[in-house]
Design an enzyme around this catalytic site. Structure first.
Site, mmCIF file in Angstrom:
data_model
loop_
_atom_site.group_PDB
_atom_site.id
_atom_site.type_symbol
_atom_site.label_atom_id
_atom_site.label_comp_id
_atom_site.label_asym_id
_atom_site.label_seq_id
_atom_site.Cartn_x
_atom_site.Cartn_y
_atom_site.Cartn_z
ATOM 1 N N TYR A 168 31.126 -40.225 2.395
ATOM 2 C CA TYR A 168 31.367 -38.798 2.590
ATOM 3 C C TYR A 168 32.842 -38.477 2.338
ATOM 4 O O TYR A 168 33.723 -39.224 2.752
ATOM 5 C CB TYR A 168 30.986 -38.378 4.026
ATOM 6 C CG TYR A 168 31.301 -36.920 4.311
ATOM 7 C CD1 TYR A 168 30.400 -35.924 3.964
ATOM 8 C CD2 TYR A 168 32.511 -36.536 4.889
ATOM 9 C CE1 TYR A 168 30.690 -34.579 4.194
ATOM 10 C CE2 TYR A 168 32.815 -35.204 5.118
ATOM 11 C CZ TYR A 168 31.901 -34.225 4.768
ATOM 12 O OH TYR A 168 32.189 -32.905 4.983
ATOM 13 N N LYS A 227 28.165 -25.930 0.177
ATOM 14 C CA LYS A 227 27.281 -24.929 0.780
ATOM 15 C C LYS A 227 27.469 -23.518 0.239
ATOM 16 O O LYS A 227 26.510 -22.865 -0.141
ATOM 17 C CB LYS A 227 27.425 -24.970 2.300
ATOM 18 C CG LYS A 227 26.642 -26.144 2.893
ATOM 19 C CD LYS A 227 26.944 -26.405 4.328
ATOM 20 C CE LYS A 227 28.156 -27.273 4.523
ATOM 21 N NZ LYS A 227 28.145 -28.566 3.808
ATOM 22 N N SER A 238 25.517 8.640 -14.793
ATOM 23 C CA SER A 238 26.958 8.566 -15.022
ATOM 24 C C SER A 238 27.606 9.735 -14.308
ATOM 25 O O SER A 238 27.017 10.808 -14.196
ATOM 26 C CB SER A 238 27.226 8.641 -16.523
ATOM 27 O OG SER A 238 28.505 9.186 -16.763
ATOM 28 N N GLU A 260 21.902 -5.019 -16.244
ATOM 29 C CA GLU A 260 23.260 -5.437 -16.619
ATOM 30 C C GLU A 260 23.868 -6.316 -15.526
ATOM 31 O O GLU A 260 24.553 -7.293 -15.811
ATOM 32 C CB GLU A 260 24.140 -4.208 -16.855
ATOM 33 C CG GLU A 260 23.764 -3.480 -18.125
ATOM 34 C CD GLU A 260 24.447 -2.129 -18.222
ATOM 35 O OE1 GLU A 260 25.404 -2.005 -18.990
ATOM 36 O OE2 GLU A 260 24.024 -1.194 -17.524
ATOM 37 N N ASN A 317 21.283 4.812 -16.893
ATOM 38 C CA ASN A 317 21.786 3.471 -17.224
ATOM 39 C C ASN A 317 20.954 2.350 -16.587
ATOM 40 O O ASN A 317 20.583 2.459 -15.427
ATOM 41 C CB ASN A 317 23.236 3.327 -16.772
ATOM 42 C CG ASN A 317 24.160 4.286 -17.487
ATOM 43 O OD1 ASN A 317 23.922 4.635 -18.648
ATOM 44 N ND2 ASN A 317 25.201 4.724 -16.807
ATOM 45 N N LYS A 337 23.056 10.604 -19.117
ATOM 46 C CA LYS A 337 22.917 9.158 -19.037
ATOM 47 C C LYS A 337 21.908 8.670 -18.000
ATOM 48 O O LYS A 337 21.767 9.225 -16.928
ATOM 49 C CB LYS A 337 24.270 8.504 -18.709
ATOM 50 C CG LYS A 337 25.284 8.559 -19.815
ATOM 51 C CD LYS A 337 24.892 7.787 -21.058
ATOM 52 C CE LYS A 337 25.032 6.286 -20.912
ATOM 53 N NZ LYS A 337 26.434 5.888 -20.754
ATOM 54 N N SER A 375 33.805 -24.764 8.996
ATOM 55 C CA SER A 375 32.744 -24.307 8.086
ATOM 56 C C SER A 375 31.706 -23.453 8.805
ATOM 57 O O SER A 375 30.706 -23.062 8.210
ATOM 58 C CB SER A 375 32.071 -25.509 7.416
ATOM 59 O OG SER A 375 31.612 -26.429 8.394
ATOM 60 N N THR A 395 13.780 -11.606 -35.403
ATOM 61 C CA THR A 395 14.628 -12.796 -35.401
ATOM 62 C C THR A 395 15.978 -12.292 -35.883
ATOM 63 O O THR A 395 16.028 -11.361 -36.703
ATOM 64 C CB THR A 395 14.124 -13.910 -36.350
ATOM 65 O OG1 THR A 395 14.096 -13.380 -37.671
ATOM 66 C CG2 THR A 395 12.740 -14.411 -35.982
ATOM 67 N N HIS A 396 17.059 -12.843 -35.351
ATOM 68 C CA HIS A 396 18.418 -12.357 -35.667
ATOM 69 C C HIS A 396 18.556 -10.870 -35.341
ATOM 70 O O HIS A 396 19.337 -10.170 -35.971
ATOM 71 C CB HIS A 396 18.769 -12.587 -37.143
ATOM 72 C CG HIS A 396 18.417 -13.948 -37.662
ATOM 73 N ND1 HIS A 396 19.280 -15.023 -37.604
ATOM 74 C CD2 HIS A 396 17.268 -14.431 -38.213
ATOM 75 C CE1 HIS A 396 18.694 -16.083 -38.122
ATOM 76 N NE2 HIS A 396 17.466 -15.748 -38.485
HETATM 77 N N1 ARG Z 1 31.106 -29.432 7.962
HETATM 78 C C1 ARG Z 1 30.927 -30.658 7.304
HETATM 79 C C2 ARG Z 1 30.327 -30.431 5.912
HETATM 80 O O1 ARG Z 1 29.840 -29.407 5.687
HETATM 81 C C3 ARG Z 1 30.001 -31.545 8.088
HETATM 82 C C4 ARG Z 1 30.275 -32.999 7.964
HETATM 83 C C5 ARG Z 1 31.578 -33.328 8.553
HETATM 84 N N2 ARG Z 1 31.825 -34.713 8.556
HETATM 85 C C6 ARG Z 1 33.077 -35.204 8.704
HETATM 86 N N3 ARG Z 1 33.188 -36.464 8.724
HETATM 87 N N4 ARG Z 1 34.100 -34.416 8.797
HETATM 88 O O2 ARG Z 1 30.405 -31.285 5.062
#
Ligand code: ARG
Length: 473
Positions: free
Chosen positions: A319, A327, A279, A292, A287, A285, A24, A156-157
């Site tokens: 966990y 994330k 455009s 948007e 835009n 145009k 990660s 309205t509408h």
């Molecule tokens: N990279 C992991 C996460 O974002 C951190 C926690 C990892 N914990 C584990 N027991 N593998 O969740």
């Protein structure tokens, strides 16, 4: 150096595909400052409790400061082969300070570490987003203040309904955004309430940790009361993404409004050239791409919220690796809202309003019909009869291609003897608007009060915001 922290029991190297799949660091490196902050406080607490020596703590603190400085100067780069940000920090520290670095993880797990890092990261982002929202509200208040007399049809509408002013319409969005600001503050209070650090992997630890100390040093009100809960919930991230989604929904409606307002069909506003695009084929145009895109990106943020909700709904305590997926979704939601807010604010601040066009639109569509009915009601006719009679007048006017105010007094009187010369005043669009002095209504005095109230709320927010920042950092 890029070795897993957990290699102890394994005799075989991990397949490189699994390594990449599992890693990660690509995205969680965004939390490196928070990770080091948490590590520094954890080490200080370990020393205070006599779990590690003062010398080790000093080495850790110096090492962390050095890493931060080298990252800042570019002398140190984040190793993309590290499994995650926690691994990278610990291994870099150990490479620099030796055994002291290896003692940092005493009584801690990446599970409580990541739960802490994410909260700390969100805290900083929440403050930034609040500032972004406040800037947009200020820009809206300013534009609204310049347009308290710009009469336009209220809809309205998407049908012309009753007279309002452009200032009144804009202020509706200021109030939505003020609630968004409040929602973020509110989410922040829960995000800061309980510190997960010290929950360990899931079952706490046998070391005599001082969790009150780490919680208060890290700006939390208290340590979390249950270690399983501490490492395994992400409700704070979902709540934050929820508040972000609601704010995006408001921005998307405002965007849709701006798209309509700047079309030739409305032409109530003209966007600054710097905030529009052309455009490649149609030379005429101009835009409203920015708005948007905001409308489009709103769907993407809802997707982020949905990712978090679905990710969490079926996983057992404590966990689970699924949670690593939190994330990217959360980062994307935060980045997207920040981007949208910081682009729409200057766009709104630089747009030109065209009150004459608003006024022309207001003159068509019989938006003073309610006022005409109210006139008769005030002269004694029961409202339901007045409503019916005005309806018949409107349909006759449509057939004759006239507006109500174009009828002569004689023509008025053919509908009811109650009509006198003062009817023209009663159905005058500007006066109709000004007459709506009810609290929250479109009369200039009411909109000015709204602006003053909104600005006072922002001043209060700024004060508490500054005080909070001082108390936490
Ligand atoms: N990279 C992991 C996460 O974002 C951190 C926690 C990892 N914990 C584990 N027991 N593998 O969740």
């Amino acid at each position: 150096m890029a070795e897993q922290l957990w290699k102890g029991r394994f005799s075989k190297a991990v397949d490189p595909r699994v390594n990449d799949f599992n890693s990660s660091i690509r995205f969680d490196q965004r939390m490196i400052a928070e990770d080091m902050h948490g590590s520094s406080v954890h080490a200080a607490m370990l020393a205070k409790q006599g779990i590690i020596s003062d010398a080790d703590n000093e080495a850790i603190q110096k090492g962390l400061v050095g890493i931060a400085a080298d990252l800042e100067s570019g002398a140190l780069e984040i190793d993309p082969a590290a499994e995650d940000v926690h691994t990278f920090v610990e291994q870099t520290l150990t490479a620099r300070v030796g055994d002291a670095g290896k003692r940092l993880h005493t009584g801690r797990s990446r599970n409580d570490q990541v739960a802490l890092d994410l909260r700390l990261w969100m805290r900083g982002q929440s403050r930034q987003l609040q500032k972004d929202i406040a800037a947009l509200i200020k820009a809206i208040c300013k534009k609204a203040g310049e347009n308290t007399a710009s009469v336009m049809p209220g809809y309205t509408h998407l049908q012309r309904a009753q007279p309002i002013t452009f200032g009144h319409a804009l202020m509706a969005y200021a109030w939505m955004l003020l609630r968004d600001l409040e929602r973020l503050q509110d989410a922040e209070s829960r995000m800061n309430s309980q510190c997960p650090l010290g929950s360990g992997a899931l079952a706490g630890t046998t070391y005599p940790l001082d969790r009150e100390y780490t919680a208060s040093k890290l700006g939390f009100y208290a340590p979390c009361q249950n270690s399983l809960d501490g490492v395994s919930d992400r409700d704070y991230a979902i709540e934050f993404a929820g508040a972000i989604s609601i704010c995006m929904m408001h921005l998307s409606r405002l965007s849709e409004e701006i798209i309509l307002w700047c079309s030739w069909e409305f032409k109530f506003i003209e966007l600054d050239d710097a905030f529009t695009t052309g455009s490649s084929i149609m030379p005429q145009k101009k835009n409203p791409d920015v708005t948007e895109l905001i409308r489009g990106k709103t769907g993407r943020v809802y997707g982020d919220l949905n990712t978090l909700l679905v990710m969490m709904k079926g996983i057992p305590l404590a966990y689970d690796k699924d949670m690593q997926e939190d994330k990217e979704a959360l980062f994307d939601a935060v980045d997207t809202l920040h981007l949208c807010l910081t682009t729409v604010t200057p766009m709104l601040a630089t747009m030109r309003t065209l009150p004459a066009n608003m006024r022309r639109a207001a003159a068509k569509g019989f938006i003073n019909a309610t006022d005409c009915a109210d006139y008769l009601t005030k002269k004694g006719m029961p409202f339901r009869d007045a409503y019916k009679l005005t309806g018949s007048m409107v349909s006759a006017c449509i057939a004759a291609d006239k507006t109500l105010e174009e009828l002569t007094l004689k023509e008025f009187k053919t509908y009811s003897p109650l009509f006198e010369k003062d009817v023209y005043d009663a159905i005058d669009l500007v006066k109709c608007c000004e007459g709506r002095k009810s609290y929250g209504g479109p009369a200039a005095m009411s909109v000015n009060r709204q602006i003053a109230d909104a600005e006072a709320i922002l001043r209060d927010w700024e004060e508490t915001e500054n005080a909070e920042e001082e108390s936490i950092y």
